[in-house]
Structures are given as C-alpha cells and as structure tokens.
Write a protein that holds these residues in place. Structure first.
Motif, PDB file in Angstrom:
ATOM      1  N   ARG A  61      58.938  35.383  60.901  1.00 46.75           N
ATOM      2  CA  ARG A  61      57.702  35.941  61.459  1.00 46.75           C
ATOM      3  C   ARG A  61      56.476  35.452  60.676  1.00 46.75           C
ATOM      4  O   ARG A  61      55.465  35.047  61.274  1.00 46.75           O
ATOM      5  CB  ARG A  61      57.750  37.466  61.436  1.00 46.75           C
ATOM      6  N   MET A  62      56.556  35.493  59.365  1.00 47.79           N
ATOM      7  CA  MET A  62      55.409  35.087  58.551  1.00 47.79           C
ATOM      8  C   MET A  62      55.065  33.618  58.784  1.00 47.79           C
ATOM      9  O   MET A  62      53.889  33.256  58.887  1.00 47.79           O
ATOM     10  CB  MET A  62      55.687  35.368  57.078  1.00 47.79           C
ATOM     11  N   GLU A  63      56.082  32.773  58.881  1.00 46.86           N
ATOM     12  CA  GLU A  63      55.817  31.352  59.084  1.00 46.86           C
ATOM     13  C   GLU A  63      55.255  31.078  60.476  1.00 46.86           C
ATOM     14  O   GLU A  63      54.281  30.328  60.620  1.00 46.86           O
ATOM     15  CB  GLU A  63      57.088  30.528  58.857  1.00 46.86           C
ATOM     16  N   LEU A  64      55.830  31.683  61.488  1.00 45.62           N
ATOM     17  CA  LEU A  64      55.337  31.434  62.841  1.00 45.62           C
ATOM     18  C   LEU A  64      53.908  31.932  63.020  1.00 45.62           C
ATOM     19  O   LEU A  64      53.077  31.255  63.622  1.00 45.62           O
ATOM     20  CB  LEU A  64      56.263  32.082  63.871  1.00 45.62           C
ATOM     21  N   GLU A  65      53.628  33.112  62.471  1.00 50.21           N
ATOM     22  CA  GLU A  65      52.250  33.611  62.592  1.00 50.21           C
ATOM     23  C   GLU A  65      51.290  32.751  61.780  1.00 50.21           C
ATOM     24  O   GLU A  65      50.149  32.518  62.206  1.00 50.21           O
ATOM     25  CB  GLU A  65      52.152  35.066  62.152  1.00 50.21           C
ATOM     26  N   ILE A  85      50.968  25.984  70.769  1.00 45.67           N
ATOM     27  CA  ILE A  85      51.643  25.806  69.490  1.00 45.67           C
ATOM     28  C   ILE A  85      53.124  25.533  69.725  1.00 45.67           C
ATOM     29  O   ILE A  85      53.825  26.306  70.386  1.00 45.67           O
ATOM     30  CB  ILE A  85      51.499  27.048  68.592  1.00 45.67           C
ATOM     31  N   HIS A  86      53.595  24.426  69.180  1.00 44.91           N
ATOM     32  CA  HIS A  86      55.004  24.052  69.195  1.00 44.91           C
ATOM     33  C   HIS A  86      55.621  24.653  67.927  1.00 44.91           C
ATOM     34  O   HIS A  86      55.695  23.994  66.885  1.00 44.91           O
ATOM     35  CB  HIS A  86      55.091  22.514  69.173  1.00 44.91           C
ATOM     36  N   LEU A  87      55.991  25.915  68.011  1.00 42.92           N
ATOM     37  CA  LEU A  87      56.473  26.641  66.833  1.00 42.92           C
ATOM     38  C   LEU A  87      57.583  25.847  66.143  1.00 42.92           C
ATOM     39  O   LEU A  87      58.629  25.570  66.729  1.00 42.92           O
ATOM     40  CB  LEU A  87      56.970  28.027  67.245  1.00 42.92           C
ATOM     41  N   THR A  88      57.355  25.493  64.873  1.00 42.94           N
ATOM     42  CA  THR A  88      58.194  24.514  64.186  1.00 42.94           C
ATOM     43  C   THR A  88      58.866  25.124  62.967  1.00 42.94           C
ATOM     44  O   THR A  88      58.186  25.594  62.048  1.00 42.94           O
ATOM     45  CB  THR A  88      57.334  23.301  63.765  1.00 42.94           C
ATOM     46  N   LEU A  89      60.202  25.092  62.975  1.00 43.12           N
ATOM     47  CA  LEU A  89      60.971  25.603  61.840  1.00 43.12           C
ATOM     48  C   LEU A  89      61.911  24.559  61.265  1.00 43.12           C
ATOM     49  O   LEU A  89      62.719  24.874  60.379  1.00 43.12           O
ATOM     50  CB  LEU A  89      61.773  26.842  62.268  1.00 43.12           C
ATOM     51  N   MET A 113      52.344  20.652  66.629  1.00 43.08           N
ATOM     52  CA  MET A 113      53.244  20.954  65.519  1.00 43.08           C
ATOM     53  C   MET A 113      52.389  21.122  64.262  1.00 43.08           C
ATOM     54  O   MET A 113      52.042  20.158  63.593  1.00 43.08           O
ATOM     55  CB  MET A 113      54.275  19.840  65.351  1.00 43.08           C
ATOM     56  N   VAL A 114      52.069  22.360  63.952  1.00 42.15           N
ATOM     57  CA  VAL A 114      51.097  22.658  62.901  1.00 42.15           C
ATOM     58  C   VAL A 114      51.538  22.191  61.511  1.00 42.15           C
ATOM     59  O   VAL A 114      50.698  21.741  60.720  1.00 42.15           O
ATOM     60  CB  VAL A 114      50.749  24.157  62.898  1.00 42.15           C
ATOM     61  N   PRO A 115      52.831  22.250  61.136  1.00 42.19           N
ATOM     62  CA  PRO A 115      53.208  21.820  59.780  1.00 42.19           C
ATOM     63  C   PRO A 115      53.132  20.313  59.533  1.00 42.19           C
ATOM     64  O   PRO A 115      53.250  19.879  58.384  1.00 42.19           O
ATOM     65  CB  PRO A 115      54.674  22.295  59.653  1.00 42.19           C
ATOM     66  N   CYS A 116      52.932  19.530  60.569  1.00 45.63           N
ATOM     67  CA  CYS A 116      53.007  18.071  60.431  1.00 45.63           C
ATOM     68  C   CYS A 116      51.741  17.487  59.802  1.00 45.63           C
ATOM     69  O   CYS A 116      50.655  18.069  59.877  1.00 45.63           O
ATOM     70  CB  CYS A 116      53.275  17.422  61.782  1.00 45.63           C
ATOM     71  N   SER A 117      51.895  16.294  59.245  1.00 45.58           N
ATOM     72  CA  SER A 117      50.812  15.671  58.467  1.00 45.58           C
ATOM     73  C   SER A 117      49.615  15.284  59.319  1.00 45.58           C
ATOM     74  O   SER A 117      48.491  15.202  58.814  1.00 45.58           O
ATOM     75  CB  SER A 117      51.349  14.439  57.737  1.00 45.58           C
ATOM     76  N   ALA A 118      49.832  15.020  60.607  1.00 46.29           N
ATOM     77  CA  ALA A 118      48.728  14.600  61.474  1.00 46.29           C
ATOM     78  C   ALA A 118      48.175  15.743  62.315  1.00 46.29           C
ATOM     79  O   ALA A 118      47.406  15.507  63.253  1.00 46.29           O
ATOM     80  CB  ALA A 118      49.183  13.450  62.382  1.00 46.29           C
ATOM     81  N   THR A 161      46.668  27.985  73.846  1.00 43.19           N
ATOM     82  CA  THR A 161      46.943  28.366  75.232  1.00 43.19           C
ATOM     83  C   THR A 161      48.324  28.978  75.439  1.00 43.19           C
ATOM     84  O   THR A 161      48.540  29.703  76.412  1.00 43.19           O
ATOM     85  CB  THR A 161      46.838  27.137  76.161  1.00 43.19           C
ATOM     86  N   HIS A 162      49.280  28.686  74.553  1.00 46.27           N
ATOM     87  CA  HIS A 162      50.637  29.190  74.763  1.00 46.27           C
ATOM     88  C   HIS A 162      51.471  28.930  73.517  1.00 46.27           C
ATOM     89  O   HIS A 162      51.032  28.216  72.602  1.00 46.27           O
ATOM     90  CB  HIS A 162      51.296  28.499  75.968  1.00 46.27           C
ATOM     91  N   LEU A 163      52.669  29.485  73.495  1.00 43.15           N
ATOM     92  CA  LEU A 163      53.642  29.214  72.448  1.00 43.15           C
ATOM     93  C   LEU A 163      54.890  28.621  73.071  1.00 43.15           C
ATOM     94  O   LEU A 163      55.289  29.005  74.174  1.00 43.15           O
ATOM     95  CB  LEU A 163      54.020  30.502  71.699  1.00 43.15           C
ATOM     96  N   ASP A 164      55.505  27.687  72.357  1.00 42.04           N
ATOM     97  CA  ASP A 164      56.854  27.260  72.711  1.00 42.04           C
ATOM     98  C   ASP A 164      57.600  26.878  71.439  1.00 42.04           C
ATOM     99  O   ASP A 164      57.063  26.958  70.338  1.00 42.04           O
ATOM    100  CB  ASP A 164      56.877  26.174  73.784  1.00 42.04           C
ATOM    101  N   SER A 165      58.846  26.483  71.578  1.00 40.00           N
ATOM    102  CA  SER A 165      59.725  26.326  70.423  1.00 40.00           C
ATOM    103  C   SER A 165      60.140  24.881  70.233  1.00 40.00           C
ATOM    104  O   SER A 165      60.789  24.295  71.111  1.00 40.00           O
ATOM    105  CB  SER A 165      60.971  27.195  70.591  1.00 40.00           C
TER     106      SER A 165
END
Length: 303
Positions: free
Chosen positions: A119-123, A71-75, A46-51, A137-141
């Motif tokens: 799109r901009m945020e996920l990329e 990447i655990h695509l995080t919105l 989860m890229v947006p997270c603090s850790a 290695t992969h994307l998921d939601s």
C-alpha cells in the motif's frame, strides 16, 4: 456506462493505451509522438523508472489535449533494468531483493510482500506522479502484480482503496472472467473483486486486447497488423482497451530489451493508415481513461 458517456448501448469504444511510459527515453519519444498524431488515446506511467521524470516533463510541456496518463502500478523490475521503490520513508524489506531493488519475478511479490508495504509503495507512486504534474486518469497493474495471477494472492482491495481515495478507475476488464486460461479459483477471485469495485463506485471497462509482447520467429509486420485489424473488427459492444508497448529503436532500447524490433513495430502499427481506416470504417469511438475518470467523479459526487 456507454450511455452515460453519450454513446449508444450497442456502440463499440476503444482506448488505445501505451504502456510503460517512463521506462526509457525511446519509449517516451514514441508515446508522445503517438499522442500528437492522434494515434494513442492514453498511456500508463511507470513511476519508479529512470525516465519517468522526463515523461512527466514532456507532458507538462505539451499543449495537446490528447495526452492522458494513468499510473502503471509497478512492483517489479525488468530483466535488464532494476528499479528502487518510490517510497523512501524506510526500507520496504518485503518488496525488495537483498540489494534494495524491486524483484524481477512477480510471484515473489505475491508470496512475500506485506500488504501495508504494498500500500505504501503504490500510494507513493500515485503521489509522486501528482507532484510531477500528471493529471492521473486511471490505475492499472504492471505485469499483473496486484492481480493474483501468479500465486493466487492479490492486492486488489488495497488498490480499490486508492481508487476511492484518488477518485480513479482501475483497469480490471469485466470480461476477464471469460478467459479460459485462468483457473476456476482465480475466476472466482476476479468475480468477487469486480463486485467489490461496483459496490465502491469504481468504474471498470469491458474488455482488453493485449498484443503479444514477443515477436514470433516468422511473424511479419503485415501479420501483426492483420491480427490487430481482426481483433478490432470482432470486438464486442462496450469499452475495450488495446494495450501497446511502443518505442523507437535506439541503442538504449536494444540494451533494455531483446524485443526492440516488436516495440518499434507497435509504434508503427497505430500510426498505420490501414489500422486507422478500420477504426473509422467499423464505427469505433476512440475514447480515453479521462472520460471514464471524469464520469466516475460525477457519479460519486451525484450520490
């Protein structure tokens, strides 16, 4: 795909994926421990997270070839911790609340998010992970926010664009169309998206075993272990992902989630000798998303 991975068509392969990598220090410690013990084959960051930076640093310092991270695509934010968008070029107003954080309600994303901002945020999340040294290695939601499960508006074609651009598979199991708790309209949507992924050369797994996030009032560790063992024993031929949310109980984890007991039980679960013995006795092939990603690249370049 099994045969292309060197297996037989009636074999059963399982990916043990640890979700929420980067959400907390205690989660990072648990996931890295699972990797080093050979108890997990994959994780989703989860890229947006603090850790998240710490998670990437742990990966870079590890010499373990089992460390495979997508990447655990995080919105969305969690109930107890708020996340800002990774994209910082300008405010993504359709993705955030008045205070600038991603919302906690996934339905808000489906109802109000502008596709170009999604799109901009996920990329941006993919690009940041790559810049941190993650060999994605992969994307998921995360929370299914791109899947259309809350309000019927999905962002999967946009995600598939990113899968093509970065040569990545996506976690949309083929047998999702067999789930009776989804509406007929959502099943039709998934059928259309699966066909689109196939046309684009994006590889999809067959099935998913998701553990309940909450611990039932009277559920014991033995109950949870027996349930997972039954699901392993009855999984069908093909590639199945088991989704876990492991963590080690700390004061930090107790602050972040009321379900901290379940998080540590899941950490214990995949280290459990009985679970490992069942995987072995059932002839399960443990694989990771890396093999699928590399196969997808080979197939695309072969064309």
């Amino acid at each position: 795909m099994l045969e292309q991975l060197g297996l037989n068509p009636d074999d059963r392969a399982i990916i043990i994926n640890a979700d929420d990598f980067g959400i907390s220090h205690s989660t990072n410690q648990a996931i890295m421990s699972l990797f080093h013990k050979g108890s997990s084959t994959s994780a989703s960051l989860m890229v947006p997270c603090s850790a998240a930076n710490e998670a990437a640093d742990l990966c870079s310092k590890s010499n373990n070839s089992n460390v495979n991270v997508g990447i655990h695509l995080t919105l969305t934010s969690s109930e107890s911790d708020s996340y800002r968008p990774v994209f910082q070029g300008y405010p993504l107003r359709s993705l955030v609340t008045a205070d600038g954080f991603l919302p906690t309600d996934p339905a808000m994303i489906e109802k109000k998010a502008k596709p170009e901002e999604v799109r901009m945020e996920l990329e941006a999340q993919i690009v940041k992970a790559l810049s941190m040294g993650i060999d994605v290695t992969h994307l998921d939601s995360h929370a299914g926010t791109v899947m259309g499960v809350y309000a019927g508006r999905d962002f999967l074609e946009m995600v598939f664009d990113l899968c093509e651009k970065y040569e990545l598979p996506f976690n949309l199991p083929l047998r999702i169309v067999e789930q009776r708790f989804f509406s007929k309209s959502l099943i039709r949507l998934f059928e259309q998206r699966i066909q689109s992924a196939k046309r684009r050369g994006i590889l999809l797994i067959d099935d998913l075993i998701a553990l309940p996030y909450h611990l039932d009032t009277e559920e014991s560790y033995a109950d949870m272990r027996d349930d997972v063992i039954r699901k392993i024993q009855t999984c069908k031929p093909g590639i199945t992902q088991i989704v876990a949310h492991p963590a080690i109980v700390t004061d930090e984890l107790k602050r972040l989630t009321p379900h901290f007991v379940k998080r540590e039980l899941e950490y214990q679960l995949f280290n459990d000798p009985e679970v490992k013995q069942v995987l072995h006795s059932e002839g399960i092939h443990l694989i990771s998303w890396r093999e699928i990603r590399d196969l997808q690249k080979t197939m695309k370049r072969g064309c």
